[in-house]
Design a protein around this motif. Structure first.
Motif, PDB file in Angstrom:
ATOM      1  N   TYR A  95     -46.967 -10.373 -15.442  1.00  0.00           N
ATOM      2  CA  TYR A  95     -46.257 -10.790 -16.648  1.00  0.00           C
ATOM      3  C   TYR A  95     -45.547 -12.100 -16.354  1.00  0.00           C
ATOM      4  CZ  TYR A  95     -47.158  -6.075 -18.178  1.00  0.00           C
ATOM      5  OH  TYR A  95     -47.785  -4.905 -18.537  1.00  0.00           O
ATOM      6  N   THR A 113     -43.809 -17.149 -21.598  1.00  0.00           N
ATOM      7  CA  THR A 113     -44.542 -18.183 -22.321  1.00  0.00           C
ATOM      8  C   THR A 113     -43.607 -19.385 -22.468  1.00  0.00           C
ATOM      9  OG1 THR A 113     -43.726 -17.466 -24.461  1.00  0.00           O
ATOM     10  CG2 THR A 113     -45.768 -16.428 -23.673  1.00  0.00           C
ATOM     11  N   ARG A 127     -44.317  -9.272 -25.721  1.00  0.00           N
ATOM     12  CA  ARG A 127     -45.659  -9.857 -25.868  1.00  0.00           C
ATOM     13  C   ARG A 127     -45.984 -10.074 -27.337  1.00  0.00           C
ATOM     14  NH1 ARG A 127     -49.180  -5.772 -23.555  1.00  0.00           N
ATOM     15  NH2 ARG A 127     -50.839  -6.986 -24.480  1.00  0.00           N
ATOM     16  N   GLU A 128     -45.647  -9.103 -28.189  1.00  0.00           N
ATOM     17  CA  GLU A 128     -45.913  -9.228 -29.627  1.00  0.00           C
ATOM     18  C   GLU A 128     -45.187 -10.429 -30.217  1.00  0.00           C
ATOM     19  OE1 GLU A 128     -44.739  -5.500 -31.339  1.00  0.00           O
ATOM     20  OE2 GLU A 128     -46.445  -4.423 -30.481  1.00  0.00           O
ATOM     21  N   THR A 171     -46.408 -13.174 -21.543  1.00  0.00           N
ATOM     22  CA  THR A 171     -47.855 -12.935 -21.509  1.00  0.00           C
ATOM     23  C   THR A 171     -48.162 -11.891 -20.444  1.00  0.00           C
ATOM     24  OG1 THR A 171     -48.248 -14.718 -19.923  1.00  0.00           O
ATOM     25  CG2 THR A 171     -48.507 -15.253 -22.254  1.00  0.00           C
ATOM     26  N   ARG A 172     -49.250 -11.196 -20.656  1.00  0.00           N
ATOM     27  CA  ARG A 172     -49.746 -10.192 -19.710  1.00  0.00           C
ATOM     28  C   ARG A 172     -51.127 -10.651 -19.275  1.00  0.00           C
ATOM     29  NH1 ARG A 172     -53.199  -5.711 -19.747  1.00  0.00           N
ATOM     30  NH2 ARG A 172     -52.423  -3.912 -18.557  1.00  0.00           N
ATOM     31  N   ARG A 208     -44.166  -4.744 -24.189  1.00  0.00           N
ATOM     32  CA  ARG A 208     -45.085  -4.786 -25.338  1.00  0.00           C
ATOM     33  C   ARG A 208     -44.460  -5.572 -26.495  1.00  0.00           C
ATOM     34  NH1 ARG A 208     -46.013   0.480 -26.141  1.00  0.00           N
ATOM     35  NH2 ARG A 208     -47.670   0.439 -24.601  1.00  0.00           N
TER      36      ARG A 208
END
Length: 135
Positions: A95, A98, A76-77, A82-83, A73
């Motif tokens: 997953y 990037t 990703r933030e 990426t999910r 998480r």
């Protein structure tokens, strides 16, 4: 370092002097995130492309389900991972790194390699330090 008004002061010498005072808190947060052991291992494991959650968990010994979820998480933030959820039965989630995460990957692999190369030496130093501090 903070001044009497509570505002962050810039360093005057060294590598931190290149970082504007108003960016220092953010820089520390990012270093804390990308420098933690689970983030580095997730970034290393995602090198070969997308992986499902269970595959990530299998390839990172010792990581709990809670910690994997939390770290993914956060990555990703920060835009490092990426999910992608696929509308299939059963549901499939993958997953992947990037472009920003791929840029960090080489640095992470160098650090992991250095640790691996020097593991025995570090362990011996820790052992010596432990035996001398017990006296």
């Amino acid at each position: 370092m903070q001044d009497s008004t509570g505002l962050e002061m810039a360093a005057t010498i060294g590598p931190c002097a290149k970082i504007p005072a108003e960016q220092m808190a953010s820089v520390r947060q990012v270093l804390d995130r990308v420098g933690d052991k689970w983030s580095m291992l997730i970034i290393a494991v995602l090198e070969d492309g997308p992986l499902r959650y269970t595959d990530l968990q299998r390839q990172i010994p010792g990581i709990s389900q809670r910690m994997l979820t939390h770290t993914l998480r956060q990555l990703r933030e920060d835009g490092l991972v990426t999910r992608t959820a696929y509308a299939e039965v059963p549901p499939r989630v993958e997953y992947t790194l990037t472009p920003l995460g791929r840029g960090l990957h080489e640095i992470v692999m160098q650090l992991i390699g250095w640790v691996s190369d020097h593991h025995d030496e570090i362990r011996a130093n820790r052992s010596r330090a432990g035996s001398t501090s017990a006296r």
